[in-house]
Motif scaffolding. Structure first.
Motif, PDB file in Angstrom:
ATOM      1  N   VAL A  12       0.831  -1.209   0.000  1.00  0.00           N
ATOM      2  CA  VAL A  12       0.000   0.000   0.000  1.00  0.00           C
ATOM      3  C   VAL A  12       0.863   1.255   0.000  1.00  0.00           C
ATOM      4  CG1 VAL A  12      -1.728   1.336   1.256  1.00  0.00           C
ATOM      5  CG2 VAL A  12      -1.990  -1.136   1.050  1.00  0.00           C
ATOM      6  N   ASP A  13       1.718   1.417   1.009  1.00  0.00           N
ATOM      7  CA  ASP A  13       2.483   2.660   1.152  1.00  0.00           C
ATOM      8  C   ASP A  13       3.550   2.824   0.070  1.00  0.00           C
ATOM      9  OD1 ASP A  13       0.983   3.280   3.365  1.00  0.00           O
ATOM     10  OD2 ASP A  13       2.458   2.534   4.806  1.00  0.00           O
ATOM     11  N   GLU A  14       4.355   1.777  -0.142  1.00  0.00           N
ATOM     12  CA  GLU A  14       5.454   1.867  -1.098  1.00  0.00           C
ATOM     13  C   GLU A  14       5.030   1.492  -2.510  1.00  0.00           C
ATOM     14  OE1 GLU A  14       8.446   3.076  -0.396  1.00  0.00           O
ATOM     15  OE2 GLU A  14       7.691   3.477   1.626  1.00  0.00           O
ATOM     16  N   GLY A  15       3.825   0.948  -2.639  1.00  0.00           N
ATOM     17  CA  GLY A  15       3.316   0.565  -3.946  1.00  0.00           C
ATOM     18  C   GLY A  15       2.255   1.522  -4.442  1.00  0.00           C
ATOM     19  N   PHE A  16       1.021   1.302  -4.017  1.00  0.00           N
ATOM     20  CA  PHE A  16      -0.109   2.090  -4.515  1.00  0.00           C
ATOM     21  C   PHE A  16       0.034   3.576  -4.220  1.00  0.00           C
ATOM     22  CE2 PHE A  16      -1.705  -2.117  -4.836  1.00  0.00           C
ATOM     23  CZ  PHE A  16      -2.705  -2.097  -5.798  1.00  0.00           C
ATOM     24  N   GLU A  17       0.358   3.914  -2.973  1.00  0.00           N
ATOM     25  CA  GLU A  17       0.450   5.330  -2.614  1.00  0.00           C
ATOM     26  C   GLU A  17       1.615   6.023  -3.323  1.00  0.00           C
ATOM     27  OE1 GLU A  17      -1.789   6.851  -1.090  1.00  0.00           O
ATOM     28  OE2 GLU A  17      -2.872   5.420   0.166  1.00  0.00           O
ATOM     29  N   ALA A  18       2.747   5.347  -3.413  1.00  0.00           N
ATOM     30  CA  ALA A  18       3.919   5.942  -4.070  1.00  0.00           C
ATOM     31  C   ALA A  18       3.678   6.144  -5.561  1.00  0.00           C
ATOM     32  CB  ALA A  18       5.150   5.064  -3.841  1.00  0.00           C
ATOM     33  N   LEU A  19       3.031   5.181  -6.198  1.00  0.00           N
ATOM     34  CA  LEU A  19       2.713   5.329  -7.619  1.00  0.00           C
ATOM     35  C   LEU A  19       1.705   6.447  -7.838  1.00  0.00           C
ATOM     36  CD1 LEU A  19       2.462   1.555  -8.595  1.00  0.00           C
ATOM     37  CD2 LEU A  19       4.105   3.187  -9.535  1.00  0.00           C
ATOM     38  N   HIS A  20       0.700   6.494  -6.990  1.00  0.00           N
ATOM     39  CA  HIS A  20      -0.332   7.522  -7.120  1.00  0.00           C
ATOM     40  C   HIS A  20       0.250   8.920  -6.944  1.00  0.00           C
ATOM     41  CE1 HIS A  20      -4.435   8.996  -7.175  1.00  0.00           C
ATOM     42  NE2 HIS A  20      -4.253   9.634  -6.032  1.00  0.00           N
ATOM     43  N   ALA A  21       1.261   9.034  -6.084  1.00  0.00           N
ATOM     44  CA  ALA A  21       1.899  10.328  -5.826  1.00  0.00           C
ATOM     45  C   ALA A  21       2.955  10.671  -6.870  1.00  0.00           C
ATOM     46  CB  ALA A  21       2.531  10.319  -4.438  1.00  0.00           C
ATOM     47  N   GLY A  22       3.212   9.760  -7.800  1.00  0.00           N
ATOM     48  CA  GLY A  22       4.219  10.007  -8.819  1.00  0.00           C
ATOM     49  C   GLY A  22       5.639   9.852  -8.329  1.00  0.00           C
ATOM     50  N   GLU A  23       5.818   9.189  -7.186  1.00  0.00           N
ATOM     51  CA  GLU A  23       7.159   9.020  -6.625  1.00  0.00           C
ATOM     52  C   GLU A  23       7.919   7.863  -7.265  1.00  0.00           C
ATOM     53  OE1 GLU A  23       6.293   8.460  -2.535  1.00  0.00           O
ATOM     54  OE2 GLU A  23       5.652  10.544  -2.196  1.00  0.00           O
ATOM     55  N   LYS A  24       7.200   6.948  -7.907  1.00  0.00           N
ATOM     56  CA  LYS A  24       7.827   5.805  -8.566  1.00  0.00           C
ATOM     57  C   LYS A  24       7.203   5.605  -9.933  1.00  0.00           C
ATOM     58  CE  LYS A  24       8.999   3.493  -4.211  1.00  0.00           C
ATOM     59  NZ  LYS A  24       8.758   2.359  -3.316  1.00  0.00           N
ATOM     60  N   MET A  25       7.956   4.917 -10.798  1.00  0.00           N
ATOM     61  CA  MET A  25       7.482   4.681 -12.158  1.00  0.00           C
ATOM     62  C   MET A  25       6.754   3.342 -12.273  1.00  0.00           C
ATOM     63  SD  MET A  25       8.403   7.053 -14.505  1.00  0.00           S
ATOM     64  CE  MET A  25       8.856   6.212 -16.016  1.00  0.00           C
ATOM     65  N   LYS A  26       7.436   2.288 -11.893  1.00  0.00           N
ATOM     66  CA  LYS A  26       6.882   0.941 -11.975  1.00  0.00           C
ATOM     67  C   LYS A  26       7.295   0.179 -10.734  1.00  0.00           C
ATOM     68  CE  LYS A  26       4.644  -2.415 -13.912  1.00  0.00           C
ATOM     69  NZ  LYS A  26       3.185  -2.283 -14.159  1.00  0.00           N
ATOM     70  N   VAL A  27       6.332  -0.456 -10.077  1.00  0.00           N
ATOM     71  CA  VAL A  27       6.596  -1.192  -8.843  1.00  0.00           C
ATOM     72  C   VAL A  27       6.276  -2.667  -9.061  1.00  0.00           C
ATOM     73  CG1 VAL A  27       5.872  -1.554  -6.460  1.00  0.00           C
ATOM     74  CG2 VAL A  27       6.235   0.770  -7.316  1.00  0.00           C
ATOM     75  N   LEU A  28       7.230  -3.518  -8.687  1.00  0.00           N
ATOM     76  CA  LEU A  28       7.030  -4.961  -8.680  1.00  0.00           C
ATOM     77  C   LEU A  28       6.986  -5.442  -7.241  1.00  0.00           C
ATOM     78  CD1 LEU A  28       9.503  -6.171 -11.467  1.00  0.00           C
ATOM     79  CD2 LEU A  28       7.110  -5.505 -11.709  1.00  0.00           C
ATOM     80  N   VAL A  29       5.965  -6.206  -6.915  1.00  0.00           N
ATOM     81  CA  VAL A  29       5.846  -6.783  -5.575  1.00  0.00           C
ATOM     82  C   VAL A  29       6.565  -8.136  -5.558  1.00  0.00           C
ATOM     83  CG1 VAL A  29       4.248  -7.641  -3.818  1.00  0.00           C
ATOM     84  CG2 VAL A  29       3.635  -5.633  -5.190  1.00  0.00           C
ATOM     85  N   ASP A  30       7.490  -8.271  -4.633  1.00  0.00           N
ATOM     86  CA  ASP A  30       8.240  -9.513  -4.457  1.00  0.00           C
ATOM     87  C   ASP A  30       7.713 -10.197  -3.186  1.00  0.00           C
ATOM     88  OD1 ASP A  30      10.023 -11.536  -3.899  1.00  0.00           O
ATOM     89  OD2 ASP A  30      11.817 -10.315  -4.071  1.00  0.00           O
ATOM     90  N   PRO A  31       6.931 -11.281  -3.318  1.00  0.00           N
ATOM     91  CA  PRO A  31       6.342 -11.911  -2.125  1.00  0.00           C
ATOM     92  C   PRO A  31       7.373 -12.515  -1.175  1.00  0.00           C
ATOM     93  CG  PRO A  31       5.209 -12.627  -4.138  1.00  0.00           C
ATOM     94  CD  PRO A  31       6.450 -11.906  -4.563  1.00  0.00           C
ATOM     95  N   THR A  32       8.600 -12.717  -1.635  1.00  0.00           N
ATOM     96  CA  THR A  32       9.629 -13.309  -0.780  1.00  0.00           C
ATOM     97  C   THR A  32      10.500 -12.255  -0.102  1.00  0.00           C
ATOM     98  OG1 THR A  32      11.306 -13.476  -2.528  1.00  0.00           O
ATOM     99  CG2 THR A  32       9.727 -15.292  -2.329  1.00  0.00           C
ATOM    100  N   LYS A  33      10.356 -11.000  -0.495  1.00  0.00           N
ATOM    101  CA  LYS A  33      11.207  -9.925   0.030  1.00  0.00           C
ATOM    102  C   LYS A  33      10.755  -9.521   1.423  1.00  0.00           C
ATOM    103  CE  LYS A  33      12.687  -5.186  -1.179  1.00  0.00           C
ATOM    104  NZ  LYS A  33      14.146  -5.422  -1.292  1.00  0.00           N
ATOM    105  N   GLU A  34      11.715  -9.354   2.316  1.00  0.00           N
ATOM    106  CA  GLU A  34      11.407  -8.874   3.675  1.00  0.00           C
ATOM    107  C   GLU A  34      11.371  -7.351   3.677  1.00  0.00           C
ATOM    108  OE1 GLU A  34      10.621 -10.791   6.181  1.00  0.00           O
ATOM    109  OE2 GLU A  34      10.999 -12.673   5.116  1.00  0.00           O
TER     110      GLU A  34
END
Length: 350
Positions: free
Chosen positions: A327-349
């Motif tokens: 939510v915070d680093e994905g959806f919210e960051a994309l919506h705010a224009g802070e990131k270009m493309k976000v990939l969710v890694d289910p194994t990443k801590e």
């Protein structure tokens, strides 16, 4: 297992849900990466739009469900009746559910199926540790294509399909409006098709810098007379194809002022607001607007082949995050224009 479950607008919960089981004709995939796309953002902030609130005719599913339709992974289990696939195979997933009997499906154009569904929008998807998909959705990844790139096959295939509809050839001039992920994908696709004369029109300095770092030529529409520049560049011929990946009225108006006679403006954007664009230029030039939706298996295979040849580069525009941060680093960051493309890694801590 952990999964990002959509319950409605502004409600995406990372929850512990049961691991899915294979059925006949399906495989279980351990997800490597899952991309967040513009459609996901629309669902999160203004949905449900495509996510059904009553059982979908092809999947029988409705919200709440696990999001995620841009993903890659490794097969960990093979269901009954499956041939040609085995545990350990690395795959990208073409997430379309199609009816097979409507007029578009019968004509071979299943990407515009009358009842079209998507894994991760009309069924539990890939924003999770595991997901189960029909084998008809699978595309094998060569060893030279990483799982990170594999998760980008779906959005890059959206762009490749649009580039194909533009019917451009070597020596042509093409224009891409918008330097988001689909705009970047269009630039990669056009270059992959041998089109060297490509201009990317983007008002955001950050986005221009990102695509320029990949080697693209850009135009800032707030500082340059874009139609005048293209007219001079082409000897008044105009662009041979223009592609709208921006989805806003100013981009469409400028694109239509740049397109050459009897050539297309290919629309591959989602338009949140109605357009009131004058069509005089289309009439006088016999140019046209061409819609583009999704992709086909041929687009997936073409993109994978280009990726295997080294034609795609994620440097500077793709970020991987942990599923707990979706939510915070994905959806919210994309919506705010802070990131270009976000990939969710289910194994990443996180």
């Amino acid at each position: 297992m952990k999964a990002a479950v959509y319950h409605g607008p502004n409600k995406l919960e990372v929850a512990d849900v049961p691991e899915p089981s294979t059925r006949e004709g399906t495989v279980k995939v351990q997800v490597g990466f899952n991309g967040i796309c513009g459609t996901d953002l629309h669902e999160y902030y203004a949905g449900p739009i495509f996510i059904p609130t009553e059982p979908h005719p092809l999947t029988g599913r409705e919200l709440p469900l696990v999001m995620g339709h841009e993903f890659s992974g490794v097969i960990t289990e093979v269901g009954a009746g499956v041939a040609g696939w085995r545990e350990g195979d690395r795959v990208a997933v073409e997430p379309i559910y199609k009816c097979g009997h409507c007029a578009p499906c019968r004509a071979g154009n299943y990407n515009i199926c009358a009842q079209i569904g998507f894994h991760g929008l009309m069924s539990d998807g890939g924003m999770a540790e595991y997901t189960v998909v029909p084998t008809e959705m699978l595309h094998r990844l060569p060893d030279t294509v990483s799982l990170e790139l594999g998760a980008l096959v779906e959005p890059m295939s959206v762009a490749y399909h649009a580039a194909t509809l533009g019917d451009v050839r070597e020596g042509d001039t093409a224009m891409v409006f918008g330097a988001g992920p689909i705009g970047i994908g269009l630039w990669f696709a056009l270059r992959g098709k041998g089109i060297d004369d490509v201009f990317v029109v983007e008002p955001s300095a950050t986005r221009r810098a990102s695509i320029e770092a990949l080697g693209a030529r850009t135009l800032d529409p707030t500082a340059v007379d874009v139609p005048g520049h293209i007219a001079e560049h082409t000897g008044e011929r105009g662009a041979d194809a223009v592609f709208d990946a921006a989805g806003v009225a100013p981009a469409v108006q400028t694109a239509l002022a740049c397109v050459g006679a009897r050539r297309p403006m290919v629309s591959v954007a989602i338009y949140e607001k109605p357009l009131t664009t004058p069509l005089l230029n289309l009439v006088m030039n016999e140019s046209r607007i061409q819609g583009s939706l999704c992709y086909t298996a041929a687009d997936f295979e073409a993109v994978i082949a280009l990726m295997a040849s080294g034609a795609y580069d994620t440097t500077g525009w793709v970020t991987a995050i942990a599923i707990d941060d979706v939510v915070d680093e994905g959806f919210e960051a994309l919506h705010a224009g802070e990131k270009m493309k976000v990939l969710v890694d289910p194994t990443k801590e996180n």
